[in-house]
Design a protein around this motif. Structure first.
Motif, PDB file in Angstrom:
ATOM      1  N   VAL A  25       0.797  -1.216   0.030  1.00 38.67           N
ATOM      2  CA  VAL A  25       0.004   0.091   0.095  1.00 38.67           C
ATOM      3  C   VAL A  25       0.856   1.169   0.124  1.00 38.67           C
ATOM      4  N   LEU A  26       2.022   1.249   0.977  1.00 45.20           N
ATOM      5  CA  LEU A  26       2.961   2.513   0.982  1.00 45.20           C
ATOM      6  C   LEU A  26       3.530   2.620  -0.330  1.00 45.20           C
ATOM      7  N   ASN A  27       4.107   1.618  -0.741  1.00 48.58           N
ATOM      8  CA  ASN A  27       4.709   1.588  -2.236  1.00 48.58           C
ATOM      9  C   ASN A  27       3.927   2.357  -3.443  1.00 48.58           C
ATOM     10  N   PHE A  28       2.573   1.799  -3.365  1.00 47.81           N
ATOM     11  CA  PHE A  28       1.757   2.221  -4.231  1.00 47.81           C
ATOM     12  C   PHE A  28       1.363   3.505  -4.102  1.00 47.81           C
ATOM     13  N   LEU A  29       1.150   3.964  -2.835  1.00 41.74           N
ATOM     14  CA  LEU A  29       0.773   5.333  -2.513  1.00 41.74           C
ATOM     15  C   LEU A  29       1.927   6.363  -2.811  1.00 41.74           C
ATOM     16  N   SER A  30       2.900   5.983  -2.717  1.00 42.77           N
ATOM     17  CA  SER A  30       4.285   6.602  -2.931  1.00 42.77           C
ATOM     18  C   SER A  30       4.430   7.482  -4.160  1.00 42.77           C
ATOM     19  N   PRO A  31       4.357   6.739  -5.292  1.00 43.57           N
ATOM     20  CA  PRO A  31       4.217   7.091  -6.697  1.00 43.57           C
ATOM     21  C   PRO A  31       2.968   8.023  -7.082  1.00 43.57           C
TER      22      PRO A  31
END
Length: 568
Positions: A25-31
């Motif tokens: 979730v964090l990795n996909f929110l970051s971009p």
């Protein structure tokens, strides 16, 4: 790659899966946040260019986005923390599973590895597998970021943006597929040379005396140098390939940029000022896309480089599942308290390591309770193999091995199927004893909890092993540190401390595999006499080549022609 990712996700524990979900979730929110922030900059610049002035509203919005960027920094710190927790907690948990396999696998499987391979498996390969999972998540997140940047570029630059995005994707595809086989080969070589290099280091400690006596330090150094050089060469080539990929991506894309810029300038007219704004935004987007492309390629390379580790770990985890399944099934079986009132009986034993090497053929032997029994025979005839069989470390092709009425081969007693622990009644001293670098007390207690050790029992065990007088002369007595594997004490003292360890445990049957070989005959006989006096009702089984010691026993068997022959 997808198969590796799916398998490794499947083996994660509940807590690790939760961490993985948060990380995804964090990795996909970051971009998404990155693209939003960057698009906002473009939006602000477009407003300023279009309106030809800066309003208070625009300034306030720009300041607000600065605050958002600071918050994004805290978000990235959290993401980094979660990433490290997932990577290292997951590696630790996986390493425990792999170590459990090493502890619970059978003797034949154990003998197929050396300790350097085991260390590499438990420490390095476990971490490489978690790197595969983390890299895959990062690749997918960066692909999302790349798609977002491509959308923004197409919006800003139209057909030039479309062509640029296609060119970058094609270049990434070509670069990866040109190098990926070589990267995978580097991973295999690096792992192999790392094991080989570590093995050479252990030689310096494993056979230090022999090396010094034979004056072979230079030869050993030469072997280490060769292995280390091969490892270093592989690492150099791998890192060079990574650099080549990065250089190709950066410089080829920049060359293409200058080509596009040339075309734009050739067709420029009086609207050049407005075009320059779009060009600047195009170049800024491109400058952000190149590191993202490199991150994706590096992640793919990490996965390929770690592929060998994945193969080895997967093989061990399959064995882990078998072990756990067997244990679960075993829990449903009746537990038997093993006894040794009558003795040990081996009937019609057949065992061979393979079709060409047959050790025992229709062999039978009786070990009556309360007696001392010696098993003799020439070196390599099968004395240690016999002990491994009756200890349940090896499984015969056929035959019975019974402790009273319990058959450890068929796992049955007079009442039917059951399970029992041989260690409840057996104490064992192998040919090669292991002592850790701790105190004498801890080495006697060893598998027990040294914090609640029974000191009088420790002392009694050392006395029985004929080593207590030596211990009293040592600087710290029971708390004297003996060095790794007993390097600070003599060979005879090492064997007698190992014997004391076996005697510290409550047992009905003491099995000794050449356990007194380093002792002189007088001390050896004194040890056996002491054991027989203190453990009067216990059974002692010796595998020995010392005939004088053998003839001190009540019964003697010789192994010959794949059978046991009673000679006393």
């Amino acid at each position: 790659m997808i198969e590796m990712f799916r398998y490794l996700i499947g083996i994660l524990e509940k807590r690790e899966r939760r961490q993985c979900t948060i990380l995804v979730v964090l990795n996909f929110l970051s971009p998404i946040l990155d693209i939003f922030s960057f698009s906002t900059i473009i939006f602000i610049i477009n407003i300023v260019i279009r309106e030809q002035h800066v309003s208070e509203r625009t300034v306030a919005f720009t300041f607000f986005m600065g605050i958002v960027s600071i918050m994004k920094g805290f978000f990235d710190l959290w993401k980094s923390k979660v990433h490290n927790q997932f990577l290292y907690d997951g590696s630790q948990n996986l390493s425990v599973k792999l170590y459990e396999v090493l502890l619970k696998e059978n003797l034949l499987q154990h003998n197929q590895k050396n300790h350097v391979q085991a260390i590499t498996l438990v420490r390095n390969d476990s971490q490489n597998c978690m790197i595969i999972v983390a890299s895959m998540i990062e690749i997918l997140a960066n692909l999302l970021m790349m798609i977002g940047y491509c959308a923004v570029m197409v919006y800003i630059s139209r057909w030039i943006g479309v062509m640029s995005c296609i060119a970058i994707m094609i270049l990434m595809f070509v670069v990866f597929f040109y190098h990926h086989r070589q990267i995978k080969l580097y991973g295999e070589k690096s792992r192999g040379y790392s094991i080989k290099t570590s093995a050479q280091v252990t030689i310096a400690y494993g056979c230090f005396k022999e090396m010094k006596i034979a004056d072979k330090a230079e030869a050993i150094l030469h072997k280490y140098n060769d292995a280390s050089m091969q490892y270093a060469q592989t690492q150099k080539e791998y890192q060079h390939n990574r650099s080549v990929i990065s250089i190709i991506m950066k410089n080829f894309v920049m060359a293409a940029v200058f080509g596009v810029l040339t075309c734009i300038l050739l067709g420029a007219d009086q609207n050049i000022v407005f075009m320059l704004a779009s060009m600047i935004m195009y170049f800024v987007i491109l400058a952000r896309m190149i590191p993202v492309a490199n991150t994706i390629l590096n992640g793919l390379n990490n996965i390929e480089f770690s592929a060998k580790s994945y193969e080895v770990v997967k093989k061990e985890l399959i064995e882990y599942e078998k072990i756990r399944k067997t244990e679960e099934q075993s829990k449903k079986i009746r537990r038997k308290e093993l006894s040794f009132r009558n003795g040990l009986y081996v009937k019609n034993l057949n065992f061979g390591y393979n079709d060409q090497v047959q050790i025992f053929k229709d062999a039978s032997i009786e070990i009556p309770a309360g007696c001392s029994i010696a098993v003799i025979g020439t070196s390599g005839i099968g004395k240690t193999t016999f002990l491994d069989l009756i200890l349940g470390l090896l499984a015969p092709q056929s035959g019975e091995i019974r402790y009273d009425d319990y058959d450890i081969v068929a796992h049955i007693d007079s009442q039917g199927e059951c399970r029992a622990a041989i260690g409840d009644i057996v104490s064992y001293i192998p040919q090669t004893v292991y002592l850790n670098g701790e105190t004498i007390r801890n080495n006697v207690v060893f598998f027990q909890d040294d914090k609640i050790s029974d000191e009088p029992k420790v002392i009694a065990s050392l006395k029985c092993a004929q080593v207590w007088d030596d211990v009293m002369r040592m600087p710290e007595g029971l708390d004297t540190l003996i060095g790794e594997n007993g390097t600070e004490i003599s060979g005879g003292q090492r064997q007698r401390i190992a014997l004391a360890r076996a005697l510290y445990k409550d047992f009905e049957l003491l099995i000794m595999d050449e356990a007194t070989a380093a002792l002189d005959m007088e001390t050896e006989k004194a040890v056996i006499d002491s054991i027989q006096q203190i453990k009067k009702d216990k059974t002692i089984l010796l595998a020995t080549h010392h005939m004088n010691l053998a003839y001190e026993c009540d019964i003697i068997y010789r192994i010959e022609n794949q059978k046991f022959v009673k000679i006393k």
